[in-house]
Design an enzyme around this catalytic site. Structure first.
Site, PDB file in Angstrom:
ATOM      1  CE  LYS A   1      -3.871  -2.009   2.639  1.00 42.41           C
ATOM      2  NZ  LYS A   1      -4.916  -1.870   1.612  1.00 42.41           N
TER       3      LYS A   1
ATOM      4  NE  ARG B   1     -10.468 -10.292  -1.885  1.00 43.42           N
ATOM      5  CZ  ARG B   1     -10.829  -9.413  -2.815  1.00 43.42           C
ATOM      6  NH1 ARG B   1     -11.105  -9.820  -4.038  1.00 43.42           N
ATOM      7  NH2 ARG B   1     -10.940  -8.140  -2.517  1.00 43.42           N
TER       8      ARG B   1
HETATM    9  N1  BES Z   1      -8.020  -4.030   4.429  1.00 43.49           N
HETATM   10  C1  BES Z   1      -8.192  -3.625   3.090  1.00 43.49           C
HETATM   11  C2  BES Z   1      -9.523  -2.923   2.830  1.00 43.49           C
HETATM   12  C3  BES Z   1      -9.762  -1.605   3.530  1.00 43.49           C
HETATM   13  C4  BES Z   1      -9.561  -0.414   2.846  1.00 43.49           C
HETATM   14  C5  BES Z   1     -10.259  -1.550   4.802  1.00 43.49           C
HETATM   15  C6  BES Z   1      -9.822   0.785   3.462  1.00 43.49           C
HETATM   16  C7  BES Z   1     -10.528  -0.347   5.432  1.00 43.49           C
HETATM   17  C8  BES Z   1     -10.310   0.820   4.754  1.00 43.49           C
HETATM   18  C9  BES Z   1      -8.143  -4.846   2.178  1.00 43.49           C
HETATM   19  O1  BES Z   1      -7.308  -5.871   2.591  1.00 43.49           O
HETATM   20  C10 BES Z   1      -7.624  -4.400   0.854  1.00 43.49           C
HETATM   21  O2  BES Z   1      -6.489  -4.029   0.784  1.00 43.49           O
HETATM   22  N2  BES Z   1      -8.485  -4.468  -0.168  1.00 43.49           N
HETATM   23  C11 BES Z   1      -8.123  -4.084  -1.483  1.00 43.49           C
HETATM   24  C12 BES Z   1      -8.627  -5.162  -2.425  1.00 43.49           C
HETATM   25  C13 BES Z   1      -8.042  -5.091  -3.806  1.00 43.49           C
HETATM   26  C14 BES Z   1      -6.556  -5.376  -3.765  1.00 43.49           C
HETATM   27  C15 BES Z   1      -8.737  -6.108  -4.673  1.00 43.49           C
HETATM   28  C16 BES Z   1      -8.781  -2.742  -1.785  1.00 43.49           C
HETATM   29  O3  BES Z   1      -9.887  -2.489  -1.311  1.00 43.49           O
HETATM   30  O4  BES Z   1      -8.147  -1.936  -2.452  1.00 43.49           O
HETATM   31 MN    MN Z   2      -5.309  -5.655   1.901  1.00 42.77          MN
END
Ligand code: BES
Ligand code: MN
Ligand code: ZN
Length: 495
Positions: free
Chosen positions: A274, A348
């Protein structure tokens, strides 16, 4: 904060601060507010007559009895319009009053139960909501001994309502304890709230309420062939823990409800790392697990007549020489293979093995909670509602009703098979990401591939686990979202 019940007249209380209330349409207060008004020689009526007190929601008037009664101050909390007044109004009223009492350095507070008088709400529910609103508003992470309000006394005049008030106190206390625990776990820094800490917390609860507990490490998970959970854990420094709590473990005669919570104690994104902006907020990525562990505490305290299983797959998601990588193919405990598109779609992965594990309980219902996608927050907004997916209309309705009552709102989103196309893979049974478009629905359809029971719901709580600003009884930071909702849902189920 210590909590007690006292039967009698609130104006005779020895607390330093008294809380009564007023609806917007009332010019001559009755009930407890009227009794205090009389004891103060009409001081409250005078405020109303002068237009200095209107009873609108959020308003809190402060009166000084100056010896007329024992209390130092009396707070009159506005409740707004009487028509359509709900338990959420009770929570908001209790929160506004307690926050004002806190500002005034109150130490001992006595309050009436809001909403059980002329508003006609059931006494137990109104009592529960009064306690939730007051105690959750007064919550602070890391409160020092002796700081803040020390004691809250619930005062009830009518002897006939005593049993119902005591019932409401029992439920309210247990719900507050579970929610507080979930908030604490989210608020703890990610180097402290490690999978091991989550397991220790679960162990304390299991011991206190005689639950069965499984804490599986890497070896245990390998034996279970949990290749999806282990893939995420591969790069983790703190060892992963797959936590299972069983309330009424052997009582297969009771309805079996499995709660599953995503427990990523810190989500860097892994190799699909990230950006550095706000990465620290990802300490809340175990908000689902915190809600499940918190709810299990409440379930234990109330000894609900259900077989409730709490599953929390806990690990951090880190980039490391051992970390899983995009293009890897991993095998879940069912034998299903997953092509990794993004290591940041880790929630997931851990849920896949957790949902598969849930199957062994032959559940009547499975509900999972996960801070799963940013796309859910884009769709519904932060702090507005969690996304709700379900394979059962009945379960969806029951959850949505519980969400309405608790104001932990859920909003339905689609689980159409057509979304499956987005996660088709050339090299495995599926991909772990369907890309940017429809990201909240494609994450849910991914989870559905691991569901082998009729009644399943998935709650995407990404926008709900953390609050940027305080709002009433929701304090800044960890919200404990999901505990009140799950407990309400379970209590309705066991009725
Ligand atoms: N933990 C994050 C999702 C999240 C984002 C929670 C903002 C709370 C606030 C999750 O693991 C994630 O990184 N999701 C990705 C999925 C994508 C890579 C398909 C996302 O939402 O960008
Ligand atoms: Mn994630
Ligand atoms: Zn995550």
């Amino acid at each position: 904060m210590n909590l007690q019940f006292k039967q009698g007249s609130i104006q005779e209380s020895t607390a330093d601060t008294l809380i009564v209330n007023l609806f917007a349409d009332v010019t001559s207060p009755g009930g407890a507010t009227g009794a205090v008004d009389n004891a103060l020689d009409g001081a409250i009526s005078a405020l109303i007559a002068n237009g200095d007190l209107t009873g609108k929601a959020g308003e809190v008037a402060v009166l000084y009895p100056r010896g007329a009664i024992a209390a130092t101050r009396v707070l009159v909390a506005g409740m707004g319009e009487r028509a359509g007044f709900t338990v959420e109004g009770v929570r908001q009223t209790a929160a506004a009053a307690i926050l004002r009492a806190q500002e005034l350095n109150a130490k001992e507070v006595a309050t009436i139960v809001h909403g059980a008088g002329i508003a006609g709400l059931p006494v137990a529910a109104a009592t529960q909501a009064t306690i939730e609103g007051a105690m959750l508003a007064a919550y602070t992470y890391d409160k020092k001994e002796g700081e803040g309000i020390q004691r809250l006394t619930i005062v009830g005049y009518d002897e006939a309502k005593k049993a119902e008030i005591e019932q409401g106190i029992a439920v309210g206390t247990a719900v507050v304890a579970g929610t507080t625990l979930a908030r604490d776990l989210v608020n703890l820094p990610p180097n402290i709230a490690t999978p091991k800490k989550m397991a220790k917390t679960a162990k304390k609860i299991a011991n206190a309420y005689k639950m069965e507990l499984i804490v599986g490490g890497r070896k245990w998970a390998a034996k279970q062939k949990m290749g999806a959970f282990l893939a995420v854990a591969q790069g983790a420094g703190f060892p992963p823990k797959f936590i299972v709590m069983e309330h009424n473990s052997q009582r297969t005669d009771l309805p079996t409800i499995v709660l599953v919570g995503k427990g990523i104690t810190f989500d860097t994104g892994g190799i699909s790392i990230k950006s550095k902006q706000n990465m620290g907020l990802m300490k809340s990525d175990m908000g689902g697990a915190a809600a499940v562990i918190g709810a299990m505490k409440t379930v234990g305290m109330l000894d609900l007549p259900l077989r409730v299983i709490g599953i929390a797959p806990c690990t951090e998601n880190m980039p490391d020489a051992h970390a899983y990588r995009p293009a890897d193919v991993v095998t879940a405990s069912s034998g299903q293979t997953i092509e990794i598109i993004s290591t940041d779609a880790e929630g997931r992965m851990v849920l896949a093995d957790a949902l598969l594990y849930a199957q062994k309980y032959e559940p009547d219902v499975v509900v999972d909670l996960a801070t799963l996608t940013g796309a859910c927050v884009v769709a519904l907004g932060a702090g507005m509602a969690a996304g709700l997916f379900s394979t059962s209309d009945d379960l969806r309705d029951k959850l949505q009703t519980a969400g309405q009552t608790t104001q932990e709102r859920l909003w339905p989103l689609p689980l159409w098979d057509d979304y499956q196309k987005a996660i088709e893979s050339d090299v495995a049974d599926m991909k772990n990401s369907g890309g940017h478009m429809g990201g909240v629905a494609t994450s849910a359809i991914f989870l559905k591939q691991f569901v082998n029971f009729d009644s399943w719901a998935h709650l995407d709580i990404a926008g709900m686990a953390l609050a940027e600003k305080p709002r009433g009884y929701i304090t800044k930071g960890g919200t404990g979202f999901g505990v009140r909702l799950l407990v309400e849902f379970l209590r309705n189920w066991s009725e």
